[in-house]
Design an enzyme around this catalytic site. Sequence first.
Site, PDB file in Angstrom:
ATOM      1  CD  GLU A 138     -15.393  34.196 -10.760  1.00 56.92           C
ATOM      2  OE1 GLU A 138     -14.875  35.271 -11.098  1.00 56.92           O
ATOM      3  OE2 GLU A 138     -16.598  33.928 -10.941  1.00 56.92           O
ATOM      4  CB  CYS A 174     -10.451  37.207 -10.036  1.00 59.96           C
ATOM      5  SG  CYS A 174     -12.138  37.067 -10.647  1.00 59.96           S
ATOM      6  CD  GLU A 350     -19.919  31.693 -10.096  1.00 59.16           C
ATOM      7  OE1 GLU A 350     -19.637  32.858 -10.438  1.00 59.16           O
ATOM      8  OE2 GLU A 350     -20.148  31.368  -8.915  1.00 59.16           O
TER       9      GLU A 350
END
Length: 370
Positions: A138, A174, A350
């Site tokens: 990620e 992010c 996820e």
Amino acid sequence: MEIFADMALDLGGRTIPVSTNLHYTMQVPYGVVARIGAFNHPFFFAAAKVAAPLVAGNAVVLKAPDQTPLSSLRLAELAVGILPDNLLITVSGRGAVTGRALVRHPEVRRIGFIGSTATGQSIQRDAAETGVKHVSLELGGKNAQIVFADADLEAAAAGAVAGMNFTWVAGQSCGSTSRLLVHSSVADEVIGRVAERMAAIRVGDPLDPSVDMGPLVSEAQFQKSISAIAEGRKAGATVATGGGRPAGLDEGWFVEPTLLTGVSPGSFVEQNEIFGPVLSVTTFDADEEAVRIANGVQYGLTSSIWTRDVTRAHVVARQIEAGYILVNSGSRHFWGLPFGGVKASGIGREESLDELISYTETKTVTVLLS
């Protein structure tokens, strides 16, 4: 952690009737897996990201972030006496040394990483050089919020500010929606509302309950944000609010929530993840132009679409190159939905059953009945 505990029974395999014999699959753990977290959500990442591999039956080595190791170390302390010995351990140290040794260890065949794209690529190289390993990543994001002319403009402005995660991590996420794409016909109104909300954010000591936003994590992150603002100005962008160190805060790595308008597609600020409290605004005139600008970066983590037109919402959501799309909402997670990016934002999903299954390998068994 509760959600993954609830999903445990979904790890059962399948019975596949390909003949009159018995054919079934089972999900088996890897053994020892590595989880490498990021500094921006230290305890959340430490706790949430060990859940799936543990429930799947693995032992977990958690690599603490360089800048914020204490949460990960505390989690390992709390696990003592609750989990069997050495089922969950934390190691700390520089990523280039400790993290790399963990990735390259021959007994670690499953690695989950959250962090920068450059580090993710380095992990892929190290993993490939030392074995055949399953690596999920990620990574970074330069996420677009697209505000169409028919949107609820007040809600969109509020979503633009909330989506930047100013008051949680000073924009260091992010998932922060750091590109605001606004239809030119409503740009002035949206910019005004966003600027007003951002200017009202109080910056200071995060232990002061009256403060909304604290400092950045390090001098490096501070300099990165200040340099990006300077680059934006140099390229012709205008600072609508913020723009530097807050008045009266001469020490510490504090940066004002900064709104840059008139940011051109392809410019440094528009293309690069700043990982700080800097929101850029770019205008568009047609739906196709908005999609082209949104997709014109190397990243593809999240995106938000603001419109009252349900057809437009679905069409644009299909066209946007991102792994996680929200309509009429800012950056928000719904536990149980697969979260992850495309392009340079990573591989794997996820926060869902997908993550749980990814920490197992499929074994197929055939039993001849005749």
